[in-house]
Design an enzyme around this catalytic site. Structure first.
Site, PDB file in Angstrom:
ATOM      1  N   ASP B  89       8.049   3.452  -9.113  1.00 17.92           N
ATOM      2  CA  ASP B  89       9.021   3.292  -8.025  1.00 17.92           C
ATOM      3  C   ASP B  89       9.357   1.812  -7.892  1.00 17.92           C
ATOM      4  O   ASP B  89       8.788   1.091  -7.076  1.00 17.92           O
ATOM      5  CB  ASP B  89       8.461   3.858  -6.726  1.00 17.92           C
ATOM      6  CG  ASP B  89       9.546   4.014  -5.670  1.00 17.92           C
ATOM      7  OD1 ASP B  89      10.709   3.633  -5.952  1.00 17.92           O
ATOM      8  OD2 ASP B  89       9.240   4.491  -4.570  1.00 17.92           O
ATOM      9  N   LEU B 201       9.972   6.890   7.604  1.00 17.86           N
ATOM     10  CA  LEU B 201      10.748   6.067   8.529  1.00 17.86           C
ATOM     11  C   LEU B 201      10.136   6.301   9.903  1.00 17.86           C
ATOM     12  O   LEU B 201       9.934   7.444  10.302  1.00 17.86           O
ATOM     13  CB  LEU B 201      12.226   6.461   8.489  1.00 17.86           C
ATOM     14  CG  LEU B 201      13.176   5.530   9.251  1.00 17.86           C
ATOM     15  CD1 LEU B 201      14.528   5.472   8.577  1.00 17.86           C
ATOM     16  CD2 LEU B 201      13.352   5.937  10.705  1.00 17.86           C
ATOM     17  N   HIS B 327       7.037  -4.169  -2.818  1.00 17.70           N
ATOM     18  CA  HIS B 327       5.651  -4.242  -3.283  1.00 17.70           C
ATOM     19  C   HIS B 327       5.425  -3.609  -4.659  1.00 17.70           C
ATOM     20  O   HIS B 327       4.296  -3.423  -5.070  1.00 17.70           O
ATOM     21  CB  HIS B 327       4.645  -3.763  -2.218  1.00 17.70           C
ATOM     22  CG  HIS B 327       4.917  -2.429  -1.607  1.00 17.70           C
ATOM     23  ND1 HIS B 327       4.859  -2.210  -0.254  1.00 17.70           N
ATOM     24  CD2 HIS B 327       5.235  -1.249  -2.157  1.00 17.70           C
ATOM     25  CE1 HIS B 327       5.124  -0.948  -0.006  1.00 17.70           C
ATOM     26  NE2 HIS B 327       5.354  -0.348  -1.143  1.00 17.70           N
ATOM     27  N   PRO B 376       2.313  -1.500   5.811  1.00 19.87           N
ATOM     28  CA  PRO B 376       2.285  -0.198   6.482  1.00 19.87           C
ATOM     29  C   PRO B 376       0.913   0.448   6.398  1.00 19.87           C
ATOM     30  O   PRO B 376       0.207   0.305   5.400  1.00 19.87           O
ATOM     31  CB  PRO B 376       3.311   0.620   5.691  1.00 19.87           C
ATOM     32  CG  PRO B 376       3.324   0.008   4.330  1.00 19.87           C
ATOM     33  CD  PRO B 376       2.998  -1.453   4.522  1.00 19.87           C
ATOM     34  N   GLY B 377       0.559   1.166   7.470  1.00 21.13           N
ATOM     35  CA  GLY B 377      -0.683   1.951   7.452  1.00 21.13           C
ATOM     36  C   GLY B 377      -0.323   3.418   7.305  1.00 21.13           C
ATOM     37  O   GLY B 377       0.708   3.754   6.744  1.00 21.13           O
ATOM     38  N   HIS B 402      -0.799  -4.506   0.213  1.00 21.93           N
ATOM     39  CA  HIS B 402       0.463  -3.794   0.481  1.00 21.93           C
ATOM     40  C   HIS B 402       0.314  -2.575   1.374  1.00 21.93           C
ATOM     41  O   HIS B 402       1.297  -2.014   1.813  1.00 21.93           O
ATOM     42  CB  HIS B 402       1.145  -3.414  -0.817  1.00 21.93           C
ATOM     43  CG  HIS B 402       0.778  -2.056  -1.356  1.00 21.93           C
ATOM     44  ND1 HIS B 402      -0.511  -1.688  -1.632  1.00 21.93           N
ATOM     45  CD2 HIS B 402       1.542  -0.982  -1.664  1.00 21.93           C
ATOM     46  CE1 HIS B 402      -0.523  -0.449  -2.099  1.00 21.93           C
ATOM     47  NE2 HIS B 402       0.696   0.006  -2.128  1.00 21.93           N
ATOM     48  N   GLY B 403      -0.892  -2.141   1.654  1.00 26.89           N
ATOM     49  CA  GLY B 403      -1.010  -0.961   2.511  1.00 26.89           C
ATOM     50  C   GLY B 403      -2.446  -0.498   2.594  1.00 26.89           C
ATOM     51  O   GLY B 403      -3.370  -1.238   2.256  1.00 26.89           O
ATOM     52  N   GLY B 405      -3.910   2.335   1.106  1.00 25.51           N
ATOM     53  CA  GLY B 405      -4.543   2.887  -0.090  1.00 25.51           C
ATOM     54  C   GLY B 405      -5.163   4.233   0.229  1.00 25.51           C
ATOM     55  O   GLY B 405      -5.763   4.430   1.294  1.00 25.51           O
TER      56      GLY B 405
END
Lengths: 302, 479
Positions: B89, B201, B327, B376-377, B402-403, B405
């Site tokens: 992605d 979102l 990311h 983001p979580g 980045h987040g 995981g």
């Protein structure tokens, strides 16, 4: 097939998003999350959704459909107590009050996520006769090796296989792997194609609408040929929303593969349990001889 | 796997075999030596031209070839570009929009707001038609211009949306001609669509501010509503990566012994300056631009939906893009390496750029404080806004986590969710979630993810980023 999987075989229930979640000796439980498509004229949950829940949940107490009985509703009564809204989680529980030779009587309560009674009802079902066996369920979750020997093989080694075929899901933290076995490389690759079909359709029925001859040049080994073939199949899903439902592999060699694949349209109502596979990866891809026949696996990015 | 402790938050995998550099893993305890992701960190250290370290952020997990949470910088002249080092992605990323309204206003009407967002933004399998299918010419423009293609068509929160994106929402060097017909087909009806899996979102509440000064510069106020969008380049980016891997995997050895020696076929790569390397880079940059246009179209759709559902004007909402990070990307960047400025291709796969204060590549509005870092979580807990630091510039080529995981596989998550109503559990905690996929809620529930607070705690303790604010979800739409 385990008991609750009987519910997933009813297209109407899949279309409504109604899930069978529990089958007991004298009861069954169905659940639904009230969504936008369930709204009535005023924006609340449609009474027909609740009536459908009351009717449907009656059939799945273990002595009924799960035991092979064929039944039909002869009377149904629903009393609505309080409205349900979009976003509500409804739980319907049926209680088998009586099962005679000709009829079954049940009562049902429907509650929302907070346990408040939304509706109650009762139904009488008529016993038709005993159903035949359970062909669709056979072996769908058996380990692949167990079924390798069962596949029909033509004299020239060609086999045409249709969904469902046995496959195994491999654990992978972020994604999902599929593994299959077959007597020949052709059968193994066909099963791999159909395992992808099973992932995409979530086990929902796929009706063939056409066939396509796929020729993939791969190499240098069978694993890469398998990845190349699945990439072709997945491209048809990604662009035309087509799901493979039958496959005949004519030849599979390290240089490439030739297969006829039948595809059917993806239908959200039938295939909502499916996985949105986005890529077929080389990571961990294998295609090799096993103790009996062949075994192949790929990891799918989702 | 042998590991050497550098300090409380950093472990090193010493060089051995064909590794060109050591591996370095940020973690709040000794990493499990048998974690397959660690072997991938070591494998990445084989990449031709890799500089300093093969890095792993604290949210590292097992990926394809590259671990997710990996950073690898290679020399621009002698290094290799690896599609696996970017991921499928391409330019999967996050943006946060600030608003002038109180979260309480949204909370009162959260069902309406969430439903309206869900109606406005296509989600799920093969979602399409947020805007009509792109003509080949429009597609070329999207691939060349990124976010600005969408702002030019009125999909915007404010006039400075694109300026507040990493790289201004457009990678230079994008080559639309390198994007195949198949990739275009996959993307032509997917612009402005969310996709599935972990994409989302959200409408959030700014729950806590940790650094008042920086939060003020970012426009974050405790109690205000914010919007968060996590999505990428959809099928187009997948196809670009897929085709590059298919082309490079069987033929790596032709680039020499360093390439032949790579330990995993999914690490497929080519010299940056080879025809195949240039072609992939041009296509990847174009796909990154598609992703920015995609998030920008959704920004416009979300702003309109929010205004409709709250019956307020866009002026009342006062939405603006705080920042937009990618990311999954490889970018040409200049970094100071052992006292010398060098041009590098920095692969960040599941890692976020986190440039420190004073860097000219940070938008003027934030240059004094540093680049916003958006982490983001999961949908049931919280997400974080951080800010880049000088230490990140020295240690990680300006990169951070980045987040959260994943902790559980999707299968395990389904097992854990059995018999529970995740939807109701979230409602009980004041979070409205609407998802298209029936399994999505179980697969994406909080239990399936590591606690992102722990992940950002490590990057904060290691000095790679500083905490600025925590966002908590009110309404979430998922694919």
């Amino acid at each position: 097939m385990n008991d609750v999987e009987h519910g997933a075989r009813v297209p109407f229930l899949r279309a409504m998003g109604i899930r069978l979640t529990e089958v007991g000796d004298r009861h069954a439980v169905m659940e639904v999350d009230v969504g936008l498509d369930h709204r009535n004229y005023y924006g609340g949950a449609h009474g027909g959704l609740i009536a459908s829940l009351v009717d449907s949940v009656c059939f799945f107490a273990r002595p009924l459909i799960p035991s092979g009985l064929r039944l039909t509703t002869t009377s149904l009564a629903v009393t609505y107590i309080r409205p349900a809204r979009v976003g509500d989680h409804l739980v319907a529980r049926s209680q088998l009050l009586h099962l005679g030779r000709r009829t079954a009587s049940l009562s049902v309560q429907v509650a929302d996520g907070g346990g408040r009674l939304v509706a109650h009802g009762s139904a009488t079902l008529m016993v038709l006769d005993e159903a035949p066996g359970d062909p669709a369920g056979q072996g769908a979750h058996d380990p692949p090796e167990a079924l390798a020997a069962r596949a029909p093989a033509a004299d020239d080694g060609r086999v045409r296989l249709t969904l469902p075929q046995p496959y195994e899901e491999l654990p992978h933290t972020a994604d999902v792997g599929i593994a299959v076995a077959g007597a020949t490389p052709e059968e193994t690759l066909a099963r791999l194609v159909l395992a992808l079909g099973a992932m995409l359709s979530g086990g929902g029925e796929v009706s063939a609408r056409g066939e396509e001859l796929l020729v993939t040049a791969g190499g240098p080994d069978l694993a890469q040929v398998a990845v190349a073939t699945l990439r072709e199949v997945l491209f048809r899903f990604a662009t035309r929303h087509l799901v493979p439902c039958a496959c005949e592999a004519r030849s599979v060699t390290p240089a490439g593969a030739e297969l006829t694949v039948a595809f059917g349209p993806y239908d959200e109502a039938l295939h909502g349990e499916g996985v949105d596979v986005k890529a077929v990866t080389y990571h961990g891809a294998r295609f090799e001889r096993a103790a009996k026949g062949w075994r192949a696996q790929v990891i799918l990015d989702i | 796997m042998r590991l050497r402790k550098i300090h409380d938050w950093l472990w090193e995998i010493p060089r051995e075999g064909g590794m060109k550099v050591p591996g370095r893993v940020y973690s709040d305890g000794p990493p499990a030596p048998d974690d397959p992701a660690l072997a991938q960190v070591a494998n990445v250290a084989y990449l031709p031209g890799i500089v300093k370290w093969s890095l792993a952020m604290p949210d590292i997990h097992w990926g394809y070839g590259f671990p997710i949470g990996g950073v690898a910088a290679v020399d621009l002249d002698h290094g290799a570009v690896s599609p696996g080092g970017v991921g499928y992605d391409i330019n999967c990323g996050v943006r946060v929009l600030t608003t002038r309204i109180d979260a309480a206003t949204v909370r009162e009407r959260r069902h309406l707001v969430t439903s309206e967002l869900y109606r406005a933004i296509p989600t799920g399998v093969g979602a399409s038609a947020a805007i009509p299918r792109l003509s080949p010419r429009e597609m070329d423009e999207v691939l060349s211009r990124g976010a600005r293609w969408a702002t030019g068509r009125g999909f915007a929160a404010a006039s400075d949306d694109a300026a507040h994106c990493e790289e201004g929402g457009c990678l230079a060097g994008a080559d639309p001609e390198a994007v195949s017909e198949r990739a275009r087909q996959r993307g032509s009806d997917q612009l402005g669509t969310l996709g599935s899996g972990n994409h989302f979102l959200e409408v959030d509440r700014v729950a806590e501010v940790y650094d008042e000064g920086v939060a003020e510069a970012f426009g974050l106020r405790t109690g205000a509503a914010a919007i968060q969008i996590h999505s990428g380049s959809r099928g187009l980016g997948y196809q670009v990566c897929d085709e590059a891997l298919a082309e490079l995997t069987p033929s790596m050895a032709r680039y020499g012994p360093d390439y032949a020696a790579l330990p995993d076929p999914q690490l497929a790569c080519a010299p940056i300056d080879s025809p195949a390397g240039r072609s992939y880079l041009g296509a990847m940059q174009a796909a990154a631009n598609f992703a920015w246009a995609n998030r920008q179209v959704m920004t416009g759709l979300a702003v309109r939906a929010l205004c409709r559902s709250l019956a307020i004007s866009e002026g009342d909402l006062g939405a603006r893009v705080l920042y937009d990070v990618c990311h999954n990307v490889a970018k040409v960047e200049e970094h100071l390496v052992d006292g010398r400025r060098r041009r590098l291709l920095v692969h960040r796969k599941g890692a976020t750029r986190a440039f420190g204060p004073g860097d000219p590549r940070v938008p003027a509005a934030y240059r004094d404080v540093g680049q916003p870092v958006l982490i983001p979580g999961d949908m049931g807990r919280y997400s974080y806004v951080l800010v880049g630091t000088a230490a990140a510039m020295e240690e990680t080529f300006g990169s951070s986590c980045h987040g959260a995981g994943r902790l559980l596989s999707r299968h395990q998550a389904m097992r854990v969710a059995r018999g529970r109503s995740i939807h109701q559990e979230l409602l009980d905690r004041g979070i409205e979630v609407i998802s298209r996929g029936k399994k999505t809620l179980a697969e994406e529930m909080s239990d399936a993810y590591k606690d992102v607070a722990r992940v950002v705690g490590v990057v904060a303790a290691a000095g790679l980023s500083r905490l600025v604010a925590r966002l908590e979800p009110i309404g979430v739409i998922k694919g």
